[in-house]
Design an enzyme around this catalytic site. Structure first.
Site, PDB file in Angstrom:
ATOM      1  CG  ASP A 207     103.491  91.653  68.586  1.00 43.59           C
ATOM      2  OD1 ASP A 207     103.219  91.469  70.028  1.00 43.59           O
ATOM      3  OD2 ASP A 207     102.686  91.460  67.726  1.00 43.59           O
TER       4      ASP A 207
ATOM      5  CE1 TYR B  60      99.537  88.193  63.493  1.00 47.05           C
ATOM      6  CE2 TYR B  60     101.777  88.723  64.353  1.00 47.05           C
ATOM      7  CZ  TYR B  60     100.425  89.160  64.423  1.00 47.05           C
ATOM      8  OH  TYR B  60     100.009  90.107  64.735  1.00 47.05           O
TER       9      TYR B  60
ATOM     10  CE  LYS C  25      99.666  89.850  68.855  1.00 44.01           C
ATOM     11  NZ  LYS C  25     100.863  89.537  67.912  1.00 44.01           N
TER      12      LYS C  25
ATOM     13  CG  HIS D   5      95.432  87.341  67.512  1.00 43.33           C
ATOM     14  ND1 HIS D   5      96.527  86.682  66.863  1.00 43.33           N
ATOM     15  CD2 HIS D   5      95.393  88.526  67.324  1.00 43.33           C
ATOM     16  CE1 HIS D   5      96.876  87.396  65.988  1.00 43.33           C
ATOM     17  NE2 HIS D   5      96.393  88.846  66.264  1.00 43.33           N
TER      18      HIS D   5
END
Length: 276
Positions: free
Chosen positions: A48, A53, A78, A111
């Site tokens: 994930d 990120y 996301k 997100h």
């Protein structure tokens, strides 16, 4: 039955695809390739990630280096709220495909709902468009409250396959969980390890099974029917977090962990489910 759970256990999404019940979360991991390779080596088939990120490329590299074929691994990303809007979201998905080095993404989520009603609905329409074009296989949301899910329904759009929320014994978000269960939306649990903020109940339940608190929490999460996303940057912890299939929490111990719920007060991450 809970005792039949294995690392290969999966839940079927409304899209028809199988989502593994255990996944590696790579949030706040700027060098996630070692953890991702370790996860795949130890039988995880679900990672994930997210655009914010900034490690999608590392996940793609880890998969290629692992020797596991692309079609055997479920990859999530996301689209952050700053990239919501129809055209911006489509562009973000194309960017993610390039980052990963993939032809498709298994699951793409919005997100958070922080972009506001108009932009998040346009972003969701973009997810549908990308899915219809084969760029993503399943679509969903993250950090969505009941209000935001109802908004999608009211707009006449298809129901998300997934809602990813903070979920652990201290923060069980029962209203959202109940809504999702009623509407066939799979719940993914992030922060299942409560970032190490364990209490005596969690520690003592684990001791009964000769398991550490992290293993106890992942087992609780999966046994409750959630998709659990424990994260660690350490390969040895990634492996031990998956060592949860040789025991089953008793009904009494599940109830003891369920009783720890503190509602909103139990959240340990900044939780945007109540956004306008």
């Amino acid at each position: 039955m809970a005792s039949a759970l294995t690392i290969n256990s999966a839940v079927k999404l409304s899209s028809g695809y199988e989502l593994p019940r255990l996944g590696l979360g790579v949030y706040q991991n700027d060098d996630c390739k070692p953890a991702s390779v370790a996860a795949l080596k130890h039988g995880y088939r679900h990672i994930d990630s997210a655009r914010m990120y900034r490690n999608e490329a590392q996940v793609g590299e880890a998969l290629r280096e692992s020797g596991v074929s692309r079609d055997q691994v479920f990859i999530t990303s996301k689209v952050d709220s700053g990239e919501h809007g129809f055209e911006k979201t489509l562009a973000a998905i194309d960017s993610s495909l390039k980052n990963f080095g993939f032809d498709y993404i298994d699951l793409m989520l919005l997100h958070s709902p922080l972009s506001g009603k108009e932009r998040r609905l346009e972003a969701y329409k973009a997810l549908i468009e990308a899915r219809n074009k084969g760029k993503v296989r399943s679509i969903g949301v993250s950090n969505y409250g009941v209000k935001h899910l109802e908004e999608i329904k009211a707009a006449g759009l298809e129901t998300p396959a997934v809602n990813q929320i903070e979920l652990h014994p201290f923060c069980q978000q029962k209203d959202i969980v109940d809504y999702c269960a009623k509407h066939g939306i799979v719940i993914e649990a992030y922060c299942p390890l409560i970032r190490g903020k364990w209490n005596d109940t969690i520690v003592n339940v684990g001791k009964k099974y000769n398991k550490d608190p992290a293993q106890t929490l992942v087992r609780w999460s999966i046994q409750r029917g959630f998709v659990s996303l424990p994260k660690s940057s350490k390969p040895e912890r990634v492996a031990s977090n998956a060592d949860i299939y040789d025991f089953e929490l008793s009904a009494e111990d599940v109830a003891a962990l369920d009783a720890l719920d503190r509602g909103k007060e139990g959240a340990i991450s900044w939780n945007p489910v109540h956004a306008e």
